[in-house]
Design a protein around this motif. Structure first.
Motif, short mmCIF file in Angstrom:
data_model
loop_
_atom_site.label_atom_id
_atom_site.label_comp_id
_atom_site.label_asym_id
_atom_site.label_seq_id
_atom_site.Cartn_x
_atom_site.Cartn_y
_atom_site.Cartn_z
N ALA A 144 0.84 -1.20 0.00
CA ALA A 144 0.00 0.00 0.00
C ALA A 144 0.87 1.26 0.00
CB ALA A 144 -0.91 0.00 1.22
N ASP A 145 0.34 2.31 -0.58
CA ASP A 145 0.98 3.63 -0.55
C ASP A 145 2.37 3.64 -1.17
OD1 ASP A 145 -1.29 4.51 0.81
OD2 ASP A 145 -0.40 4.11 2.76
N THR A 146 2.57 2.88 -2.24
CA THR A 146 3.85 2.88 -2.93
C THR A 146 4.20 4.30 -3.37
OG1 THR A 146 3.52 0.62 -3.72
CG2 THR A 146 5.13 1.96 -4.91
N MET A 147 5.46 4.68 -3.16
CA MET A 147 5.93 6.01 -3.52
C MET A 147 7.10 5.88 -4.49
SD MET A 147 5.81 7.63 0.27
CE MET A 147 5.26 9.26 -0.14
N THR A 148 7.25 6.86 -5.36
CA THR A 148 8.38 6.89 -6.29
C THR A 148 9.24 8.09 -5.96
OG1 THR A 148 7.04 5.85 -8.01
CG2 THR A 148 9.04 6.96 -8.71
N ALA A 149 10.55 7.90 -6.00
CA ALA A 149 11.49 8.98 -5.68
C ALA A 149 12.60 9.01 -6.72
CB ALA A 149 12.07 8.76 -4.29
N GLU A 150 13.27 10.15 -6.82
CA GLU A 150 14.43 10.32 -7.70
C GLU A 150 15.51 11.04 -6.92
OE1 GLU A 150 13.11 12.61 -11.04
OE2 GLU A 150 12.00 10.94 -11.92
N LEU A 151 16.74 10.52 -6.98
CA LEU A 151 17.88 11.14 -6.32
C LEU A 151 19.13 10.97 -7.18
CD1 LEU A 151 17.51 10.00 -2.60
CD2 LEU A 151 17.25 12.31 -3.47
N PRO A 152 20.10 11.88 -7.04
CA PRO A 152 21.39 11.66 -7.71
C PRO A 152 22.08 10.43 -7.11
CG PRO A 152 21.21 13.92 -6.85
CD PRO A 152 20.06 13.15 -6.31
N ILE A 153 22.80 9.71 -7.94
CA ILE A 153 23.58 8.57 -7.45
C ILE A 153 24.86 9.12 -6.82
CG2 ILE A 153 24.85 6.49 -8.10
CD1 ILE A 153 22.78 6.16 -10.41
N HIS A 154 25.06 8.81 -5.56
CA HIS A 154 26.23 9.29 -4.82
C HIS A 154 27.42 8.36 -5.03
CE1 HIS A 154 28.62 11.05 -1.65
NE2 HIS A 154 28.70 9.89 -1.04
N ASP A 155 27.17 7.05 -5.11
CA ASP A 155 28.26 6.08 -5.19
C ASP A 155 27.69 4.73 -5.60
OD1 ASP A 155 30.84 5.05 -4.96
OD2 ASP A 155 30.89 5.11 -2.77
N ARG A 156 28.58 3.82 -5.92
CA ARG A 156 28.23 2.40 -6.15
C ARG A 156 29.18 1.61 -5.26
NH1 ARG A 156 25.51 2.31 -11.26
NH2 ARG A 156 25.75 4.34 -12.23
N ARG A 157 28.63 0.71 -4.46
CA ARG A 157 29.47 -0.03 -3.52
C ARG A 157 29.16 -1.51 -3.53
NH1 ARG A 157 28.64 3.92 1.41
NH2 ARG A 157 29.75 5.68 0.57
N ARG A 158 30.22 -2.27 -3.29
CA ARG A 158 30.03 -3.70 -3.07
C ARG A 158 29.72 -3.87 -1.59
NH1 ARG A 158 31.50 -7.33 -6.63
NH2 ARG A 158 32.44 -8.76 -5.15
N VAL A 159 28.58 -4.47 -1.32
CA VAL A 159 28.10 -4.61 0.05
C VAL A 159 27.91 -6.09 0.36
CG1 VAL A 159 26.21 -4.07 1.63
CG2 VAL A 159 26.97 -2.36 -0.03
N ARG A 160 28.38 -6.51 1.54
CA ARG A 160 28.20 -7.90 1.98
C ARG A 160 27.00 -7.95 2.92
NH1 ARG A 160 31.67 -11.91 1.74
NH2 ARG A 160 33.40 -10.48 1.49
N SER A 161 26.01 -8.76 2.57
CA SER A 161 24.82 -8.89 3.40
C SER A 161 25.14 -9.72 4.64
CB SER A 161 23.68 -9.55 2.61
OG SER A 161 23.98 -10.92 2.41
N SER A 162 24.20 -9.76 5.58
CA SER A 162 24.41 -10.54 6.80
C SER A 162 24.54 -12.03 6.49
CB SER A 162 23.25 -10.31 7.78
OG SER A 162 22.02 -10.64 7.15
N SER A 163 24.04 -12.46 5.32
CA SER A 163 24.17 -13.87 4.93
C SER A 163 25.48 -14.13 4.19
CB SER A 163 22.99 -14.28 4.06
OG SER A 163 22.99 -13.55 2.86
N GLY A 164 26.29 -13.08 3.97
CA GLY A 164 27.59 -13.25 3.31
C GLY A 164 27.57 -12.98 1.82
N HIS A 165 26.41 -12.75 1.24
CA HIS A 165 26.29 -12.49 -0.19
C HIS A 165 26.80 -11.08 -0.51
CE1 HIS A 165 24.71 -12.66 -4.24
NE2 HIS A 165 24.08 -11.51 -4.03
N VAL A 166 27.65 -10.96 -1.55
CA VAL A 166 28.18 -9.65 -1.95
C VAL A 166 27.48 -9.20 -3.22
CG1 VAL A 166 30.25 -8.41 -2.69
CG2 VAL A 166 30.44 -10.16 -0.93
N SER A 167 27.02 -7.95 -3.21
CA SER A 167 26.38 -7.40 -4.41
C SER A 167 26.75 -5.93 -4.53
CB SER A 167 24.85 -7.55 -4.32
OG SER A 167 24.35 -6.84 -3.21
N GLU A 168 26.65 -5.42 -5.76
CA GLU A 168 26.88 -3.98 -5.94
C GLU A 168 25.56 -3.25 -5.75
OE1 GLU A 168 29.64 -1.85 -8.84
OE2 GLU A 168 27.69 -1.57 -9.77
N ARG A 169 25.59 -2.20 -4.95
CA ARG A 169 24.38 -1.42 -4.69
C ARG A 169 24.62 0.04 -5.01
NH1 ARG A 169 22.65 -3.50 1.32
NH2 ARG A 169 22.51 -5.72 0.85
#
Length: 161
Positions: free
Chosen positions: A68-93
């Motif tokens: 419910a109440d889905t919203m859309t936003a727009e922002l400048p991209i500040h950075d791209r980072r490789r992030v490791r989740s709590s389960s150990g999976h690494v992804s670029e965000r």
């Protein structure tokens, strides 16, 4: 204990926060001192260029376990980072910078955009944001302002953490 500040605000391990730059007045967040960067559940990410700058358009579900109440936003991209989740999976965000209202204080935080469907909270606030004057009391919840009761009822959830 060098560098200790006396202006720290005590926060619970979960709080209602606002994202004024995204048009989100209330979203439940888990304060996570184990995470460096804050994260927001976002989907339908679409990158584009505006005035020579990379931007991202994305959708937000502000309520837990609800579309419910889905919203859309727009922002400048500040950075791209490789992030490791709590389960150990690494992804670029993608990382954006946005204002965050927490316990009566407005701060600017770096926030990664990620799908958090499986998580109990649509937002996680990490150390980089919390070190701007917050101490987390792991035995307390919702020490700050809350939305009106009719909005809280829309967001009822057992909060698995």
């Amino acid at each position: 204990m060098g560098g200790q500040q006396h202006s720290n605000i005590i926060a619970g391990w979960r709080e209602w926060v606002g994202l004024p730059g995204l048009g989100v007045p209330w979203i439940k967040a888990k304060l996570d001192t184990g995470a460096r960067t804050s994260a927001l559940h976002a989907f339908d990410l679409s990158e584009f260029t505006r005035d020579g700058t990379d931007w991202v358009r994305f959708a937000i579900h502000p309520w837990q376990v609800s579309a419910a109440d889905t919203m859309t936003a727009e922002l400048p991209i500040h950075d791209r980072r490789r992030v490791r989740s709590s389960s150990g999976h690494v992804s670029e965000r993608l990382v954006v910078r946005t204002d965050l209202d927490l316990l009566g204080r407005r701060i600017t935080a770096e926030v990664t955009l990620t799908r958090r469907d499986e998580m109990g909270f649509r937002m996680l606030i990490g150390r980089e944001a919390l070190r701007q004057g917050f101490l987390v009391d792991s035995g307390s919840s919702y020490l700050g302002a809350r939305p009106p009761r009719h909005l809280r009822r829309r967001n009822r959830h057992p909060d698995p953490g």
